[in-house]
Scaffold this active site. Structure first.
Site, PDB file in Angstrom:
ATOM      1  N   GLU A 121     -63.188   0.424  12.307  1.00 25.34           N
ATOM      2  CA  GLU A 121     -64.057  -0.087  11.249  1.00 25.34           C
ATOM      3  C   GLU A 121     -63.452   0.402   9.941  1.00 25.34           C
ATOM      4  O   GLU A 121     -63.318   1.616   9.732  1.00 25.34           O
ATOM      5  CB  GLU A 121     -65.493   0.418  11.404  1.00 25.34           C
ATOM      6  CG  GLU A 121     -66.213  -0.145  12.618  1.00 25.34           C
ATOM      7  CD  GLU A 121     -66.454  -1.637  12.537  1.00 25.34           C
ATOM      8  OE1 GLU A 121     -66.412  -2.182  11.421  1.00 25.34           O
ATOM      9  OE2 GLU A 121     -66.673  -2.262  13.596  1.00 25.34           O
TER      10      GLU A 121
ATOM     11  N   CYS B 266     -69.815   1.383   3.432  1.00 20.72           N
ATOM     12  CA  CYS B 266     -68.953   0.246   3.750  1.00 20.72           C
ATOM     13  C   CYS B 266     -69.723  -1.065   3.669  1.00 20.72           C
ATOM     14  O   CYS B 266     -69.121  -2.132   3.594  1.00 20.72           O
ATOM     15  CB  CYS B 266     -68.327   0.423   5.129  1.00 20.72           C
ATOM     16  SG  CYS B 266     -69.526   0.532   6.477  1.00 20.72           S
TER      17      CYS B 266
END
Length: 479
Positions: free
Chosen positions: A248, A282
């Site tokens: 990720e 994020c």
């Protein structure tokens, strides 16, 4: 327990080869503690221990595994205020967010405890008479976990909990900026009925401990959350050893404010998405794509909302925006503000460092207008309390702007139109989409991940986690 805070290898607390000091970004005079740093040799020790621990843990009964994960979750929930204060103290997010992160971590353990008991294999008929086919899921083995600093506990836990639930052993390397939360979590795990070596904590730098872990051919899988640059390095290193990999990485998320949007709802979604957690998420909506018909009113309302936001120490009452993580992050953010203005972006609010009673890394929430999607600040991940408004003429331009990025993690739209929402959900090139919600904020029981340069490998969270933490075995039986 030793002081400085020790590593945890093969069921024992052991000292490292050196130590680092962890300080509070809200108050640099507040030292949280000293934390041991592992050596490359200790990485190998942990891998050897994990390989042995995995053999025992994989054979452990389901109810025992369930009990272990439930006990960890129960203790996290019971201590959410204490551990939330510790987390906020070392990372800088306001106390309510710190407590919320600990509570979410508890929920992950509770969810995957239940998932232990839901592990069902499948039986199908063969195309051959008299033959039965069974598919089984088995633990992948030794899992390396490298977690980021912005969610010191939750991101680590959404990897640790499924790894343990499915019978794997874990080697956990937290970000060196936030070792206190990782150590506190490990202390809880260390008191559970786990075979020695099943869980190991290796604190240390990415250049030494992280590098030794990602380049090891002796682990079976590695999951990483962090920057795109480092993610590419992880992918290359693990591929060379044929180690299963899950990444990720970066993002450049956008929130579309449609012509028919409820602007009060849009402002709150933008504020929560772009500025909560000091923008260090994020999933943060750093691009605000706004229809020209509502642009001016939206900017005025959002600027007024920013003016009311309290910036200050994470543990102070009423603070909504805490400090950024460290001096390097603050310098990077301020440099981005200068760079954006040099490119032609207009500063609508903020843009400066904020002085508080304590010495910390505070900055004002910042809003730019008159930006284009071609500007560097709209192309690269900034990771701070900075958002840019991009004015668009219609939904075609909004969708095209949304997708014109190398990233694809989350995206949102504020609209009262079912037709627009349906089109957005279908055409947004992201892993998660939100309608009339902030882009930041996801549930723990459903898959999470992105597209393009945001993610690589199987999805995280929910039942989808088994795709990474297990391997499939197909069994053929002729009675």
């Amino acid at each position: 327990m030793s002081s400085p805070h020790a590593l945890y290898i093969n069921g024992q607390w052991v000292d490292g080869t050196s130590h680092i000091t962890n300080a509070n970004p809200s108050d640099l005079t507040d030292v949280i503690g000293d934390y041991a740093q592992a050596s490359a040799a200790q990485v190998e020790d942990a891998i050897d221990a994990a390989r042995n621990g995995h053999k025992e843990w994989a054979k452990t009964g389901l109810e025992q595994r369930y009990g272990v994960l439930m006990a960890i979750g129960d203790e996290l929930m019971a201590r959410k205020e204490e551990l939330g204060r510790l987390l906020s103290r070392e990372e800088g997010k306001p106390l309510a967010e710190g407590m919320g992160e600990v509570a979410r971590s508890a929920q992950f353990f509770h969810y995957y405890a239940a998932e232990v008991l839901r592990q069902l294999d499948e039986r199908v008929d063969s195309v051959r008479p008299g033959v039965e086919v069974e598919t089984r899921r088995e633990p992948v083995g030794v899992v390396g976990i490298i977690s980021p600093w912005n969610f010191p506990m939750a991101t680590a836990v959404w990897k640790i909990a499924p790894a343990l639930a499915f019978g794997n052993a874990v080697i956990f390397k937290p970000a060196n900026l936030v070792p206190a939360s990782a150590w506190a979590l490990t202390e809880i795990i260390s008191r559970q009925a786990l075979p020695a070596g099943t869980f190991n904590l290796l604190m240390g730098s990415g250049g030494s401990v992280g590098e030794a872990l990602i380049t090891s051919p002796a682990i079976n899988a590695l999951t990483f959350t962090g920057s795109l640059e480092v993610g590419r390095r992880v992918a290359a290193a693990t591929a060379g050893n044929l180690v299963k990999c899950q990444l990720e990485m970066g993002s450049k998320n956008a929130l579309i404010v449609a012509e028919d949007a409820d602007l009060d709802l849009a402002v709150e979604a933008a504020f929560n998405g772009a500025y909560s957690g000091t923008g260090q998420k994020c999933t943060a909506s750093s691009r605000l794509i706004v229809h020209t018909a509502v642009h001016d009113v939206f900017v005025d309302k959002l600027s007024a909302r920013l003016a009311k936001a309290k910036v200050g120490p994470a543990l102070e009452e009423g603070v909504q925006i805490g400090p950024v993580a460290d001096a390097r992050q603050l310098e990077s953010n301020l440099n981005w503000i200068e760079r954006a203005q040099a490119e032609g972006a207009k500063l609508a609010f903020g843009g400066e460092r904020v002085e508080c009673a304590s010495d910390g890394y505070f900055m004002a929430p910042t809003l730019f207008v008159d930006t284009t999607n071609e500007m560097a600040i709209n192309r690269e991940e900034v990771f701070g309390p900075i958002a840019c408004v991009i004015k668009v003429a219609d939904m075609d331009e909004a969708i095209a702007t949304l997708n014109d990025t190398n990233f694809g993690l989350t995206a949102g739209i504020i609209t009262d139109s079912l037709a627009l929402a349906t089109r957005f959900k279908a055409q947004a090139e992201t892993g998660c989409v939100m309608v009339n919600l902030p882009t930041a904020g996801t549930d723990y029981h459903v898959p999470f991940g992105g597209r393009k340069d945001s993610s690589f490998g199987p999805r995280e969270q929910g039942r989808y986690a088994r795709e990474f933490y297990t391997v499939v075995k197909t069994c053929y039986v002729k009675a």
